[in-house]
Enzyme design. Structure first.
Site, PDB file in Angstrom:
ATOM      1  N   GLU A   1      -4.681   9.203   9.002  1.00 16.95           N
ATOM      2  CA  GLU A   1      -3.108   9.093   9.268  1.00 16.95           C
ATOM      3  C   GLU A   1      -2.814  10.015  10.637  1.00 16.95           C
ATOM      4  O   GLU A   1      -1.750   9.565  11.314  1.00 16.95           O
ATOM      5  CB  GLU A   1      -2.347   9.668   7.950  1.00 16.95           C
ATOM      6  CG  GLU A   1      -2.408   8.698   6.704  1.00 16.95           C
ATOM      7  CD  GLU A   1      -1.405   7.556   7.021  1.00 16.95           C
ATOM      8  OE1 GLU A   1      -0.585   7.565   7.797  1.00 16.95           O
ATOM      9  OE2 GLU A   1      -1.591   6.323   6.059  1.00 16.95           O
TER      10      GLU A   1
ATOM     11  N   CYS B   1      -4.377  -1.441  -1.906  1.00 22.39           N
ATOM     12  CA  CYS B   1      -4.546   0.016  -2.222  1.00 22.39           C
ATOM     13  C   CYS B   1      -5.448   0.204  -3.347  1.00 22.39           C
ATOM     14  O   CYS B   1      -5.165  -0.346  -4.431  1.00 22.39           O
ATOM     15  CB  CYS B   1      -3.219   0.615  -2.273  1.00 22.39           C
ATOM     16  SG  CYS B   1      -3.275   2.692  -2.700  1.00 22.39           S
TER      17      CYS B   1
ATOM     18  N   HIS C   1      -7.845   2.957   3.793  1.00 22.04           N
ATOM     19  CA  HIS C   1      -7.857   3.642   5.249  1.00 22.04           C
ATOM     20  C   HIS C   1      -9.095   3.669   5.629  1.00 22.04           C
ATOM     21  O   HIS C   1      -9.293   3.775   6.818  1.00 22.04           O
ATOM     22  CB  HIS C   1      -7.294   5.093   4.895  1.00 22.04           C
ATOM     23  CG  HIS C   1      -5.700   5.063   4.709  1.00 22.04           C
ATOM     24  ND1 HIS C   1      -4.937   4.669   3.561  1.00 22.04           N
ATOM     25  CD2 HIS C   1      -4.845   5.662   5.669  1.00 22.04           C
ATOM     26  CE1 HIS C   1      -3.864   5.129   3.992  1.00 22.04           C
ATOM     27  NE2 HIS C   1      -3.548   5.428   4.967  1.00 22.04           N
TER      28      HIS C   1
ATOM     29  N   ASP D   1       1.024  -1.267  -0.103  1.00 18.28           N
ATOM     30  CA  ASP D   1      -0.110   0.102   0.060  1.00 18.28           C
ATOM     31  C   ASP D   1       1.039   1.268  -0.081  1.00 18.28           C
ATOM     32  O   ASP D   1       2.069   0.972   0.234  1.00 18.28           O
ATOM     33  CB  ASP D   1      -1.059  -0.090   1.290  1.00 18.28           C
ATOM     34  CG  ASP D   1      -1.806   1.230   1.282  1.00 18.28           C
ATOM     35  OD1 ASP D   1      -2.507   1.616   0.392  1.00 18.28           O
ATOM     36  OD2 ASP D   1      -1.900   1.963   2.508  1.00 18.28           O
ATOM     37  N   SER D   2       0.258   2.305  -0.344  1.00 13.47           N
ATOM     38  CA  SER D   2       1.043   3.648  -0.031  1.00 13.47           C
ATOM     39  C   SER D   2       1.480   3.729   1.191  1.00 13.47           C
ATOM     40  O   SER D   2       2.617   4.387   1.740  1.00 13.47           O
ATOM     41  CB  SER D   2       0.041   4.691  -0.532  1.00 13.47           C
ATOM     42  OG  SER D   2      -0.915   5.042   0.575  1.00 13.47           O
TER      43      SER D   2
ATOM     44  N   CYS E   1     -11.229   3.049  -0.349  1.00 15.28           N
ATOM     45  CA  CYS E   1      -9.942   3.128   0.281  1.00 15.28           C
ATOM     46  C   CYS E   1      -9.580   2.364   1.304  1.00 15.28           C
ATOM     47  O   CYS E   1     -10.501   2.201   2.193  1.00 15.28           O
ATOM     48  CB  CYS E   1      -9.746   4.889   0.403  1.00 15.28           C
ATOM     49  SG  CYS E   1      -8.072   5.269   1.379  1.00 15.28           S
TER      50      CYS E   1
HETATM   51  N1  DGL Z   1      -4.974   3.539   1.193  1.00 17.11           N
HETATM   52  C1  DGL Z   1      -4.981   3.871  -0.355  1.00 17.11           C
HETATM   53  C2  DGL Z   1      -6.194   3.665  -0.976  1.00 17.11           C
HETATM   54  O1  DGL Z   1      -6.732   2.495  -0.887  1.00 17.11           O
HETATM   55  C3  DGL Z   1      -4.680   5.272  -0.490  1.00 17.11           C
HETATM   56  C4  DGL Z   1      -4.187   6.281   0.473  1.00 17.11           C
HETATM   57  C5  DGL Z   1      -3.182   7.240  -0.348  1.00 17.11           C
HETATM   58  O2  DGL Z   1      -3.712   8.226  -0.792  1.00 17.11           O
HETATM   59  O3  DGL Z   1      -2.180   6.973  -0.330  1.00 17.11           O
HETATM   60  O4  DGL Z   1      -6.195   4.103  -2.078  1.00 17.11           O
END
Ligand code: DGL
Length: 270
Positions: free
Chosen positions: A157, A76, A191, A13-14, A189
């Site tokens: 975050e 991600c 997150h 992931d990022s 996403c």
């Molecule tokens: N967790 C990532 C996603 O599912 C992205 C978060 C980011 O912007 O880095 O898109």
């Protein structure tokens, strides 16, 4: 390349958002070893160009392959939308690549045919139009209403969830008239599962809030089983790499993975 079932599952992931997916995989398949890569040096991906995300993803795939991963999970949405096709081609002779979008599309098409479904995600994911493209291709009569919610990743975050600030931001986004009348909402996403309860409360739990971690873990297990790569006994401990290290990242991993993990720094461009 000869692959055997004892090799780890590579996940990236990022940053640490993909740990929500890693946790679902760990829960569903306790016998597997995980190798997680969080590209914290380039976080967030959601605001990056497609080309930049592709370059990062290829670099990370190289690391995961060098460490003998038997499969790569793109945990991600932003990277799944920008780099899945490229990565599949890049590694196709070596290992299978699983993204977080296709299992969710299967779920939505299977459960919400002829309904109105909302989608929230990063700018990269929403602008790619990939969910709409894949859902429309299945001709299930689904109306998809998409909305970019770029503040949610930095907010999460920074540890802002389940408080007044996160409630206010979530409310501001979800109150958008574009989302009126939806019968389910896709969390596009990795997150966002951390604010799933707050989102469900906004809708007074009247609509389904869909998070991809479990369906991705299931689809990974289906693949491993069918490929004869499901492990029967854990052969190595999990390992967590990040391209940049801060103590705050290490502290927040607990929220995403629901247990403490030790992050090891691994510079992508040495
Ligand atoms: N967790 C990532 C996603 O599912 C992205 C978060 C980011 O912007 O880095 O898109």
């Amino acid at each position: 390349m000869q692959i055997n079932k004892e090799q780890p599952i590579g996940i990236f992931d990022s940053g640490i958002g993909g740990l929500t997916v890693a946790h679902a995989i760990r829960t569903l398949m306790p016998e597997e070893s995980l190798l997680y890569f969080g590209d914290t040096a380039h976080l967030p991906y959601g605001d990056k160009s497609e080309a930049a995300i592709q370059a990062y993803s290829v670099k990370i795939a190289d690391v995961l392959l060098r460490r003998q991963c038997k499969v790569i999970v793109i945990a991600c949405n932003s990277a799944s939308s920008a780099a899945y096709n490229l990565l599949k081609e890049y590694v196709h002779r070596s290992v299978e690549v699983i993204n977080v979008i296709d299992p969710m599309v299967d779920l939505v098409v299977g459960k919400f045919a002829n309904q109105s479904v909302g989608l929230i995600g990063t700018r990269r994911t929403i602008q790619s139009g990939i969910y709409a493209e894949k859902i429309n291709a299945r001709q299930a009569g689904i109306t998809l209403k998409s909305l970019a919610t770029p503040l949610l990743v930095p907010m999460i975050e920074e540890g802002f969830f389940n408080n007044q600030i996160s409630d206010k931001i979530i409310h501001e986004y979800l109150d958008d008239p574009h989302l009126k009348g939806i019968e389910a909402l896709v969390l596009g996403c990795t997150h966002y599962p951390l604010v799933k309860e707050e989102i469900a409360s906004f809708f007074s739990k009247r609509i389904a809030v869909l998070d991809s971690s479990e369906v991705v873990a299931q689809s990974l297990r289906d693949y491993l089983r069918q490929a004869g790569l499901l492990n029967v006994k854990r052969s190595a401990p999990d390992h967590f790499l990040v391209s940049d290290y801060t103590e705050s990242f290490e502290a927040s991993t607990k929220q995403f993975f629901r247990e403490s993990v030790h992050l090891e720094k691994y510079a992508l461009w040495g």
